[in-house]
Structures are given as structure tokens and as C-alpha cells.
Scaffold this active site. Structure first.
Site, PDB file in Angstrom:
ATOM      1  N   ASP A  67    -102.766  36.114 -15.223  1.00 11.60           N
ATOM      2  CA  ASP A  67    -102.716  36.070 -13.761  1.00 11.60           C
ATOM      3  C   ASP A  67    -103.245  34.695 -13.355  1.00 11.60           C
ATOM      4  O   ASP A  67    -104.425  34.376 -13.592  1.00 11.60           O
ATOM      5  CB  ASP A  67    -103.602  37.192 -13.196  1.00 11.60           C
ATOM      6  CG  ASP A  67    -103.636  37.194 -11.684  1.00 11.60           C
ATOM      7  OD1 ASP A  67    -103.235  36.180 -11.061  1.00 11.60           O
ATOM      8  OD2 ASP A  67    -104.066  38.202 -11.110  1.00 11.60           O
ATOM      9  N   LYS A  71     -96.761  26.517   0.191  1.00  8.44           N
ATOM     10  CA  LYS A  71     -95.925  25.511  -0.477  1.00  8.44           C
ATOM     11  C   LYS A  71     -96.178  24.103   0.076  1.00  8.44           C
ATOM     12  O   LYS A  71     -96.095  23.124  -0.667  1.00  8.44           O
ATOM     13  CB  LYS A  71     -94.451  25.911  -0.358  1.00  8.44           C
ATOM     14  CG  LYS A  71     -94.101  27.206  -1.120  1.00  8.44           C
ATOM     15  CD  LYS A  71     -94.331  27.100  -2.620  1.00  8.44           C
ATOM     16  CE  LYS A  71     -93.758  28.274  -3.386  1.00  8.44           C
ATOM     17  NZ  LYS A  71     -93.923  28.156  -4.841  1.00  8.44           N
ATOM     18  N   TYR A 105     -96.154  31.780   3.317  1.00  6.76           N
ATOM     19  CA  TYR A 105     -95.434  31.168   2.186  1.00  6.76           C
ATOM     20  C   TYR A 105     -95.257  29.663   2.437  1.00  6.76           C
ATOM     21  O   TYR A 105     -95.498  28.833   1.547  1.00  6.76           O
ATOM     22  CB  TYR A 105     -94.086  31.865   2.019  1.00  6.76           C
ATOM     23  CG  TYR A 105     -93.268  31.375   0.837  1.00  6.76           C
ATOM     24  CD1 TYR A 105     -93.542  31.819  -0.463  1.00  6.76           C
ATOM     25  CD2 TYR A 105     -92.211  30.483   1.020  1.00  6.76           C
ATOM     26  CE1 TYR A 105     -92.787  31.372  -1.551  1.00  6.76           C
ATOM     27  CE2 TYR A 105     -91.449  30.039  -0.053  1.00  6.76           C
ATOM     28  CZ  TYR A 105     -91.736  30.479  -1.331  1.00  6.76           C
ATOM     29  OH  TYR A 105     -90.984  30.044  -2.401  1.00  6.76           O
ATOM     30  N   SER A 151     -91.032  24.346  -2.708  1.00 10.35           N
ATOM     31  CA  SER A 151     -89.933  25.102  -2.084  1.00 10.35           C
ATOM     32  C   SER A 151     -89.374  24.267  -0.947  1.00 10.35           C
ATOM     33  O   SER A 151     -90.062  23.373  -0.429  1.00 10.35           O
ATOM     34  CB  SER A 151     -90.499  26.414  -1.516  1.00 10.35           C
ATOM     35  OG  SER A 151     -89.586  27.018  -0.609  1.00 10.35           O
TER      36      SER A 151
HETATM   37  P1  NDP Z   1     -89.193  35.509  -9.326  1.00  9.54           P
HETATM   38  O1  NDP Z   1     -89.740  36.512  -8.363  1.00  9.54           O
HETATM   39  O2  NDP Z   1     -87.922  35.778 -10.023  1.00  9.54           O
HETATM   40  O3  NDP Z   1     -90.301  35.151 -10.415  1.00  9.54           O
HETATM   41  C1  NDP Z   1     -91.609  34.906 -10.018  1.00  9.54           C
HETATM   42  C2  NDP Z   1     -92.430  34.659 -11.249  1.00  9.54           C
HETATM   43  O4  NDP Z   1     -93.811  34.424 -10.880  1.00  9.54           O
HETATM   44  C3  NDP Z   1     -92.435  35.882 -12.182  1.00  9.54           C
HETATM   45  O5  NDP Z   1     -92.390  35.425 -13.496  1.00  9.54           O
HETATM   46  C4  NDP Z   1     -93.780  36.506 -11.904  1.00  9.54           C
HETATM   47  O6  NDP Z   1     -94.304  37.221 -12.985  1.00  9.54           O
HETATM   48  C5  NDP Z   1     -94.632  35.267 -11.673  1.00  9.54           C
HETATM   49  N1  NDP Z   1     -95.885  35.595 -11.023  1.00  9.54           N
HETATM   50  C6  NDP Z   1     -96.066  36.158  -9.811  1.00  9.54           C
HETATM   51  N2  NDP Z   1     -97.395  36.316  -9.585  1.00  9.54           N
HETATM   52  C7  NDP Z   1     -98.046  35.814 -10.661  1.00  9.54           C
HETATM   53  C8  NDP Z   1     -99.418  35.675 -11.018  1.00  9.54           C
HETATM   54  N3  NDP Z   1    -100.396  36.088 -10.202  1.00  9.54           N
HETATM   55  N4  NDP Z   1     -99.717  35.127 -12.216  1.00  9.54           N
HETATM   56  C9  NDP Z   1     -98.726  34.734 -13.069  1.00  9.54           C
HETATM   57  N5  NDP Z   1     -97.426  34.828 -12.783  1.00  9.54           N
HETATM   58  C10 NDP Z   1     -97.084  35.367 -11.583  1.00  9.54           C
HETATM   59  O7  NDP Z   1     -89.113  34.140  -8.503  1.00  9.54           O
HETATM   60  P2  NDP Z   1     -88.233  32.832  -8.692  1.00  9.54           P
HETATM   61  O8  NDP Z   1     -87.902  32.625 -10.104  1.00  9.54           O
HETATM   62  O9  NDP Z   1     -87.181  32.852  -7.665  1.00  9.54           O
HETATM   63  O10 NDP Z   1     -89.315  31.743  -8.197  1.00  9.54           O
HETATM   64  C11 NDP Z   1     -89.992  30.878  -9.075  1.00  9.54           C
HETATM   65  C12 NDP Z   1     -90.708  29.818  -8.221  1.00  9.54           C
HETATM   66  O11 NDP Z   1     -89.753  29.115  -7.433  1.00  9.54           O
HETATM   67  C13 NDP Z   1     -91.717  30.393  -7.240  1.00  9.54           C
HETATM   68  O12 NDP Z   1     -92.834  29.542  -7.149  1.00  9.54           O
HETATM   69  C14 NDP Z   1     -90.959  30.399  -5.930  1.00  9.54           C
HETATM   70  O13 NDP Z   1     -91.815  30.354  -4.822  1.00  9.54           O
HETATM   71  C15 NDP Z   1     -90.119  29.154  -6.078  1.00  9.54           C
HETATM   72  N6  NDP Z   1     -88.922  29.105  -5.239  1.00  9.54           N
HETATM   73  C16 NDP Z   1     -87.891  30.004  -5.428  1.00  9.54           C
HETATM   74  C17 NDP Z   1     -86.742  29.913  -4.655  1.00  9.54           C
HETATM   75  C18 NDP Z   1     -85.573  30.822  -4.800  1.00  9.54           C
HETATM   76  O14 NDP Z   1     -84.611  30.696  -4.017  1.00  9.54           O
HETATM   77  N7  NDP Z   1     -85.543  31.719  -5.771  1.00  9.54           N
HETATM   78  C19 NDP Z   1     -86.635  28.887  -3.609  1.00  9.54           C
HETATM   79  C20 NDP Z   1     -87.764  28.010  -3.504  1.00  9.54           C
HETATM   80  C21 NDP Z   1     -88.865  28.116  -4.293  1.00  9.54           C
HETATM   81  P3  NDP Z   1     -94.107  38.828 -13.116  1.00  9.54           P
HETATM   82  O15 NDP Z   1     -92.660  39.072 -13.388  1.00  9.54           O
HETATM   83  O16 NDP Z   1     -95.002  39.135 -14.258  1.00  9.54           O
HETATM   84  O17 NDP Z   1     -94.586  39.388 -11.799  1.00  9.54           O
END
Ligand code: NDP
Length: 260
Positions: A62, A159, A155, A142
Site C-alpha cells: 500500500d 494530480k 482528484y 493526469s
Molecule cells: P486502474 O484502476 O486500472 O489501476 C490502478 C492501480 O493502482 C491498480 O494497480 C491498483 O492496485 C493501484 N493502487 C490503488 N491504490 C493503491 C495503493 N494504496 N497502493 C498501491 N497500489 C494502489 O487505473 P489506471 O491503470 O487507469 O490508472 C493508472 C494511473 O494513471 C493512475 O495514477 C491514474 O490516476 C492515472 N490516469 C489514468 C487515466 C485513465 O484514463 N485510465 C487518465 C489519467 C491518469 P489494486 O488493483 O491492487 O487496487
């Protein structure tokens, strides 16, 4: 290509979505890849990378928990040696009207997206400075680090914070040959986007599943949503020797959606 052979890379949130695509890219280019997430499926994701012939390890971590972050880098070093590249990708989002936005959601979003990036950068920098070999930190911000969207002030704040963290650290660690950059994905097809499509869709109008996303995609000059591999390609560049002289930058990867 094996640009990252003998390099050790940590990718937080690497079990799925954008993070997994980043891990896949580094694995394909020869790196030792350590992926971290809170779900216990992280080792299964690492096993998929190993199936491709890569060196990979999954660690439950985490990113809001300093002790867990220290253990993440300890385990990465113990398995593969010094970490040269750290990608702070873990992130969460919720969507809500300001009157309904709970303090818990505010705190949790800032804790994962901003404090989590801080803790990982801090730990990685501590070790990179000690090794004296420089390093690369890449923070996933983001489009909402450029412009806040409706119903996501927490959010957007988290960011924008990532961008400030990136610039400030870049100035501090530049003399140690450590670069710190941020990237701003636009609309990328992941579980997070599925959530966004459903909840924003309900709040902004009577959208059927997928309709809101489609309408936003039509506003992208390149007329397509992004994929994890689009983001991963930019990260691989920033982690490569070609980007030696680039630091403190925030770069959009969004098909031209935001041009500032
Ligand atoms: P997902 O929801 O698919 O994945 C999020 C990831 O973050 C998961 O692996 C999750 O792990 C992990 N996570 C969440 N909380 C924690 C924590 N406390 N400690 C460790 N890991 C954590 O999101 P995306 O792949 O879409 O997003 C990835 C990044 O890109 C993020 O930072 C997001 O804000 C950013 N982003 C995404 C966009 C989009 O359009 N998708 C646009 C702009 C930015 P678990 O599965 O174990 O919960």
C-alpha cells in the site's frame, strides 16, 4: 531490444491497467521488473510477465504506508539489485458533487495519488543517491494536472500535487544525475476509465454505458482513446539514455486532447 537489461524497475499499481502495460514494456526490453499493488493478484500478474521470459516479482504494498514502501524497495534490491527506475503509477479516483464529497474520499485520494508518489520518490531517491549511479523517477499525473474536471476536485488537486512534487524534486536531485518527470495520460482504456464512464455518465446525463467515453473520444484530435502501451512508450523513452537531459517536465500522452 534490451535497452533496460540489468536495470531494475519498480512500477506501483503494476498489476493491471496502465501500470501493467508499463511493466510489460520494461519486461520486453530486458529489465528486472518489480510490480506492486494492494491486491494479492499482484504475484499472478508478475507470473504472467515471467511467462514471457522476463525477470519479475510481485509485492503487495500500500503506497500510503511508509513501512510497506520501504519494504517494497528492500525486496526489489534483495531480488534484483539496486533500483534505477521507479514509476509512481498507483492511483485512485472517485467522482462526486462537492456537497457529497466526503472528507474520507478527499483524504484517500490525496493519500494514494500524492503522498504515495512522495513516499516512493523519497525512498527511491534515498537509495539512488547512496548508489551514486543516478536514476529515473517517473510520476503518473493526469490531464487533470492540467485542468480540473467537473466533480473531481480532490482528484485534480492530487494530480496538480504530483506535478509540483515532480518539479521540486527534479531541482533538488538533478546534481545527483537523477531525473524526475511526470506524464499526463488522457483517456486510457482501463478499469478506472470504466468507472469514470459509468459514474460521470450517470451524473452528466442519460448516457448508456460507453456513450460518454465515446463522446469525449470524439473531442480527441486523434479520434481514439489511448491504450496502456501508448503511455508505456513515453515512459520507456523517459527512462532511457535518450532522455538524459530531460527533467522536471510534465508531458501529455493523450492524442492531442490537451495542448498545454
Ligand atoms: P486502474 O484502476 O486500472 O489501476 C490502478 C492501480 O493502482 C491498480 O494497480 C491498483 O492496485 C493501484 N493502487 C490503488 N491504490 C493503491 C495503493 N494504496 N497502493 C498501491 N497500489 C494502489 O487505473 P489506471 O491503470 O487507469 O490508472 C493508472 C494511473 O494513471 C493512475 O495514477 C491514474 O490516476 C492515472 N490516469 C489514468 C487515466 C485513465 O484514463 N485510465 C487518465 C489519467 C491518469 P489494486 O488493483 O491492487 O487496487
Amino acid at each position: 531490444m534490451a535497452r533496460f537489461r540489468d536495470r531494475t524497475v519498480v512500477v506501483t499499481g503494476g498489476n493491471k491497467g496502465i501500470g501493467y502495460a508499463i511493466a510489460e514494456r520494461f519486461a520486453a526490453e530486458g529489465a528486472n521488473v518489480v510490480i506492486a499493488s494492494v491486491e494479492d493478484n499482484v504475484e499472478a500478474a508478475a507470473a504472467r510477465l515471467r511467462d514471457t521470459g522476463a525477470n519479475a516479482m510481485g509485492v503487495i504494498c500500500d503506497v500510503t504506508d511508509r513501512a510497506a514502501v520501504v519494504e517494497l524497495y528492500d525486496r526489489a534490491e534483495a531480488e534484483f539489485g539496486a533500483v534505477q527506475i521507479s514509476v509512481q503509477n498507483a492511483g485512485i479516483i472517485t467522482i462526486s458533487r462537492i456537497e457529497d464529497l466526503s472528507e474520507q474520499d478527499w483524504d484517500a485520494t490525496l493519500a494514494v495519488n500524492t503522498k504515495g508518489a512522495f513516499l516512493c520518490c523519497q525512498e527511491a531517491i534515498r537509495r539512488m543517491r547512496k548508489s551514486g549511479q543516478g536514476g529515473r523517477l517517473i510520476n503518473i499525473a493526469s490531464g487533470q494536472a492540467r485542468e480540473g474536471f467537473i466533480y473531481t476536485p480532490h482528484y485534480a488537486a492530487s494530480k496538480f500535487g504530483v506535478m509540483g512534487l515532480t518539479q521540486s524534486l527534479a531541482k533538488e536531485v538533478a546534481p545527483d544525475a537523477i531525473t524526475v518527470n511526470a506524464i499526463c495520460p488522457g483517456i486510457i482504456k482501463t478499469d478506472m476509465w470504466d468507472y469514470n464512464d459509468r459514474v460521470w455518465g450517470e451524473m452528466l446525463g442519460d448516457y448508456a454505458p460507453g456513450e460518454l467515453m465515446q463522446s469525449w473520444v470524439e473531442n480527441i484530435p486523434m479520434k481514439r482513446a489511448g491504450e496502456g502501451k501508448d503511455v508505456a512508450a513515453l515512459i520507456a523513452f523517459l527512462a532511457s539514455p535518450d532522455a538524459d537531459y530531460i527533467t522536471g517536465q510534465t508531458i501529455n500522452v493523450d492524442g492531442g486532447l490537451i495542448m498545454s
